[in-house]
Design a protein around this motif. Structure first.
Motif, PDB file in Angstrom:
ATOM      1  N   GLY A  92     -48.909 116.304  -0.046  1.00 33.29           N
ATOM      2  CA  GLY A  92     -49.775 117.387   0.412  1.00 33.29           C
ATOM      3  C   GLY A  92     -49.062 118.714   0.462  1.00 33.29           C
ATOM      4  O   GLY A  92     -49.597 119.751   0.018  1.00 33.29           O
ATOM      5  N   LEU A  93     -47.833 118.724   0.979  1.00 35.61           N
ATOM      6  CA  LEU A  93     -47.067 119.973   1.033  1.00 35.61           C
ATOM      7  C   LEU A  93     -46.761 120.485  -0.378  1.00 35.61           C
ATOM      8  O   LEU A  93     -46.843 121.687  -0.644  1.00 35.61           O
ATOM      9  N   MET A  94     -46.403 119.557  -1.270  1.00 36.61           N
ATOM     10  CA  MET A  94     -46.132 119.970  -2.653  1.00 36.61           C
ATOM     11  C   MET A  94     -47.385 120.563  -3.298  1.00 36.61           C
ATOM     12  O   MET A  94     -47.327 121.595  -3.981  1.00 36.61           O
ATOM     13  N   ALA A  95     -48.532 119.943  -3.078  1.00 37.97           N
ATOM     14  CA  ALA A  95     -49.780 120.437  -3.664  1.00 37.97           C
ATOM     15  C   ALA A  95     -50.122 121.832  -3.144  1.00 37.97           C
ATOM     16  O   ALA A  95     -50.557 122.703  -3.909  1.00 37.97           O
ATOM     17  N   ILE A  96     -49.922 122.053  -1.846  1.00 34.45           N
ATOM     18  CA  ILE A  96     -50.192 123.386  -1.281  1.00 34.45           C
ATOM     19  C   ILE A  96     -49.237 124.416  -1.870  1.00 34.45           C
ATOM     20  O   ILE A  96     -49.637 125.540  -2.207  1.00 34.45           O
ATOM     21  N   ALA A  97     -47.957 124.022  -2.012  1.00 35.63           N
ATOM     22  CA  ALA A  97     -46.978 124.937  -2.612  1.00 35.63           C
ATOM     23  C   ALA A  97     -47.387 125.314  -4.027  1.00 35.63           C
ATOM     24  O   ALA A  97     -47.251 126.470  -4.444  1.00 35.63           O
ATOM     25  N   GLN A  98     -47.912 124.356  -4.763  1.00 37.67           N
ATOM     26  CA  GLN A  98     -48.353 124.640  -6.136  1.00 37.67           C
ATOM     27  C   GLN A  98     -49.578 125.545  -6.139  1.00 37.67           C
ATOM     28  O   GLN A  98     -49.690 126.453  -6.973  1.00 37.67           O
ATOM     29  N   MET A  99     -50.497 125.323  -5.206  1.00 33.30           N
ATOM     30  CA  MET A  99     -51.671 126.188  -5.121  1.00 33.30           C
ATOM     31  C   MET A  99     -51.284 127.627  -4.775  1.00 33.30           C
ATOM     32  O   MET A  99     -51.958 128.567  -5.190  1.00 33.30           O
ATOM     33  N   ARG A 100     -50.167 127.758  -4.052  1.00 29.15           N
ATOM     34  CA  ARG A 100     -49.692 129.090  -3.686  1.00 29.15           C
ATOM     35  C   ARG A 100     -48.703 129.645  -4.715  1.00 29.15           C
ATOM     36  O   ARG A 100     -48.025 130.631  -4.477  1.00 29.15           O
ATOM     37  N   ARG A 101     -48.604 128.941  -5.862  1.00 27.97           N
ATOM     38  CA  ARG A 101     -47.874 129.384  -7.048  1.00 27.97           C
ATOM     39  C   ARG A 101     -46.353 129.464  -6.835  1.00 27.97           C
ATOM     40  O   ARG A 101     -45.675 130.299  -7.444  1.00 27.97           O
ATOM     41  N   LEU A 102     -45.822 128.586  -6.004  1.00 28.48           N
ATOM     42  CA  LEU A 102     -44.376 128.458  -5.896  1.00 28.48           C
ATOM     43  C   LEU A 102     -43.861 127.582  -7.035  1.00 28.48           C
ATOM     44  O   LEU A 102     -44.575 126.708  -7.535  1.00 28.48           O
ATOM     45  N   LYS A 103     -42.626 127.811  -7.464  1.00 31.99           N
ATOM     46  CA  LYS A 103     -41.990 126.892  -8.400  1.00 31.99           C
ATOM     47  C   LYS A 103     -41.657 125.614  -7.639  1.00 31.99           C
ATOM     48  O   LYS A 103     -41.015 125.663  -6.594  1.00 31.99           O
ATOM     49  N   THR A 104     -42.104 124.490  -8.144  1.00 30.50           N
ATOM     50  CA  THR A 104     -41.915 123.233  -7.433  1.00 30.50           C
ATOM     51  C   THR A 104     -41.089 122.251  -8.256  1.00 30.50           C
ATOM     52  O   THR A 104     -41.252 122.150  -9.476  1.00 30.50           O
ATOM     53  N   ILE A 105     -40.201 121.532  -7.552  1.00 36.53           N
ATOM     54  CA  ILE A 105     -39.313 120.567  -8.201  1.00 36.53           C
ATOM     55  C   ILE A 105     -39.346 119.249  -7.441  1.00 36.53           C
ATOM     56  O   ILE A 105     -39.211 119.221  -6.215  1.00 36.53           O
ATOM     57  N   ALA A 106     -39.529 118.164  -8.168  1.00 33.87           N
ATOM     58  CA  ALA A 106     -39.329 116.820  -7.621  1.00 33.87           C
ATOM     59  C   ALA A 106     -37.905 116.427  -8.012  1.00 33.87           C
ATOM     60  O   ALA A 106     -37.635 116.139  -9.173  1.00 33.87           O
ATOM     61  N   TRP A 107     -36.999 116.445  -7.045  1.00 35.13           N
ATOM     62  CA  TRP A 107     -35.555 116.348  -7.312  1.00 35.13           C
ATOM     63  C   TRP A 107     -35.002 114.996  -6.866  1.00 35.13           C
ATOM     64  O   TRP A 107     -35.202 114.589  -5.722  1.00 35.13           O
ATOM     65  N   ALA A 108     -34.327 114.307  -7.789  1.00 37.06           N
ATOM     66  CA  ALA A 108     -33.630 113.050  -7.483  1.00 37.06           C
ATOM     67  C   ALA A 108     -34.548 112.036  -6.803  1.00 37.06           C
ATOM     68  O   ALA A 108     -34.184 111.414  -5.811  1.00 37.06           O
ATOM     69  N   LEU A 137     -47.076 115.616  -9.507  1.00 38.18           N
ATOM     70  CA  LEU A 137     -45.943 115.699 -10.434  1.00 38.18           C
ATOM     71  C   LEU A 137     -46.310 116.519 -11.671  1.00 38.18           C
ATOM     72  O   LEU A 137     -45.465 117.229 -12.236  1.00 38.18           O
ATOM     73  N   ARG A 138     -47.561 116.427 -12.073  1.00 40.89           N
ATOM     74  CA  ARG A 138     -47.998 117.184 -13.245  1.00 40.89           C
ATOM     75  C   ARG A 138     -47.878 118.695 -13.014  1.00 40.89           C
ATOM     76  O   ARG A 138     -47.689 119.460 -13.957  1.00 40.89           O
ATOM     77  N   GLY A 139     -47.974 119.103 -11.760  1.00 39.40           N
ATOM     78  CA  GLY A 139     -47.870 120.523 -11.449  1.00 39.40           C
ATOM     79  C   GLY A 139     -46.461 121.016 -11.207  1.00 39.40           C
ATOM     80  O   GLY A 139     -46.251 122.208 -10.939  1.00 39.40           O
ATOM     81  N   CYS A 140     -45.459 120.122 -11.300  1.00 44.66           N
ATOM     82  CA  CYS A 140     -44.074 120.504 -11.026  1.00 44.66           C
ATOM     83  C   CYS A 140     -43.454 121.288 -12.182  1.00 44.66           C
ATOM     84  O   CYS A 140     -43.739 121.023 -13.352  1.00 44.66           O
ATOM     85  N   SER A 141     -42.577 122.209 -11.834  1.00 42.19           N
ATOM     86  CA  SER A 141     -41.814 122.948 -12.841  1.00 42.19           C
ATOM     87  C   SER A 141     -40.723 122.075 -13.447  1.00 42.19           C
ATOM     88  O   SER A 141     -40.253 122.339 -14.558  1.00 42.19           O
ATOM     89  N   GLY A 142     -40.272 121.060 -12.700  1.00 42.25           N
ATOM     90  CA  GLY A 142     -39.252 120.150 -13.193  1.00 42.25           C
ATOM     91  C   GLY A 142     -39.199 118.885 -12.352  1.00 42.25           C
ATOM     92  O   GLY A 142     -39.547 118.903 -11.172  1.00 42.25           O
ATOM     93  N   ILE A 143     -38.785 117.787 -12.989  1.00 36.07           N
ATOM     94  CA  ILE A 143     -38.703 116.496 -12.299  1.00 36.07           C
ATOM     95  C   ILE A 143     -37.380 115.833 -12.666  1.00 36.07           C
ATOM     96  O   ILE A 143     -37.025 115.752 -13.843  1.00 36.07           O
TER      97      ILE A 143
END
Length: 343
Positions: free
Chosen positions: A92-108, A127-133
């Protein structure tokens, strides 16, 4: 650039704290980290970073408007084996960050198992909305590939963690490290078998047993219950700082561990290991690194049989192979951070 770091932080779980330390060390110098923590005062004091309570929704909403990036900082955050709430919170936090157009990373990340179709779909979309995984095991990589996504595979970052303040054993006997944690699979019956097997193992091998809780709330009581049953030389050592915790495994000739990061810390310090798997992430480590071990659900009911198994591995004392490669591989998680925030 300000970036929110989100994980299982501030719970005095040395494994997840170790992931935070590794992430902080790998962040580009141009990034200012802001950590979401269950205990922000301790996080700030221990690591010298800004931290905020991870359930202060008003502050989190404010931070999302003030920051440029958002990182899931390691671990098995998106899985529904131990909790349904966990993937909803982190996703949920990741999805909100993506809606607010932050660069998002799923790291390690160790992704899955995800047994519930709605959570599986939700994880895929986030994960589809992440800038990197980046992922830490082959099973997670295959799952991401099935979803048509690209991910970077490297070993768990804790392989690269530098240990501090390794304490010496109070005994001249060979040292054996033990880590057990509370879990539904660790029933009173199984704990009794393990305790009796340890008694016999210690008697047969004439060793000093060091019981190492990684999380005080879940591990310490079990360590204390085992300690009173051990007739030989033993101690309980707890260090909430992950660098000091890793140092406790230095000098251990053999380690019996449940927690994933107890095994990684021990193997990285040169100890021969035996895994008691309670979770798919530990089973993945057994398969990928070639650690000897048993599924906790399939543990022998005969303590003598278990003691004999441990004695055989103790006598061989084969340290994990490929540790140097794994340590170098773990450092490659930094590549993703550089690519997203610098290149």
């Amino acid at each position: 650039m300000r970036v929110i770091l989100c994980g299982y932080y501030g719970q005095d779980n040395a494994g997840d704290e170790a992931l935070l330390v590794c992430l902080l060390q790998m962040l580009p110098a141009t990034v200012e980290p802001v950590v979401l923590s269950a205990n922000p005062q301790v996080t700030t004091a221990r690591y010298g970073v800004k931290a905020h309570y991870n359930r202060d929704w008003g502050k989190i909403w404010q931070l999302l408007g003030q920051c440029d990036g958002f990182i899931w900082g390691g671990g098995s955050l998106m899985q529904d084996v131990t909790s349904v709430v966990s993937p909803l919170y982190y996703g949920g936090l990741m999805a909100i960050a993506q809606m607010r157009r932050l660069k998002t990373i799923a790291w390690a990340q160790g992704i899955g198992p995800l047994r519930r179709p709605p959570l599986r779909w939700f994880t895929q979309q986030v994960l589809r909305g992440c800038s990197g995984i980046s992922v830490r095991d082959q099973a997670s990589l295959q799952l991401v590939k099935q979803w048509g996504l690209k991910a970077f595979l490297a070993a768990d970052p804790v392989w690269s963690l530098a240990a501090e303040n390794a304490s010496s054993s109070p005994s001249p006997l060979p040292m054996v490290a033990v880590n057990l944690r509370a879990h539904p699979l660790l029933t009173l019956e199984r704990l009794a078998v393990i305790t009796e097997a340890l008694r016999d193992f210690q008697h047969q091998t004439q060793t000093h047993v060091r019981l190492i809780p990684l999380q005080k709330s879940q591990d310490l009581a079990i360590a204390e219950a085992i300690a009173v049953e051990l007739p030989g030389s033993h101690e309980i050592l707890y260090r909430p700082d992950p660098r000091e915790c890793k140092g406790l495994f230095r000098g251990a000739e053999f380690t019996i561990g449940m927690r994933l990061h107890s095994l990684i810390m021990a193997a990285a310090e040169g100890s021969a290991c035996f895994a008691l798997s309670y979770d798919p992430k530990v089973s993945r480590l057994i398969a990928e690194v070639g650690l000897p071990g048993r599924e906790l659900a399939d543990l022998p009911r005969d303590s003598n049989e278990l003691s004999q198994v441990w004695q055989g591995h103790f006598r061989q004392r084969q340290p994990s192979t490929g540790v140097e490669f794994l340590q170098k591989s773990a450092l490659q998680h930094q590549t993703l951070l550089q690519k997203i925030f610098v290149d």
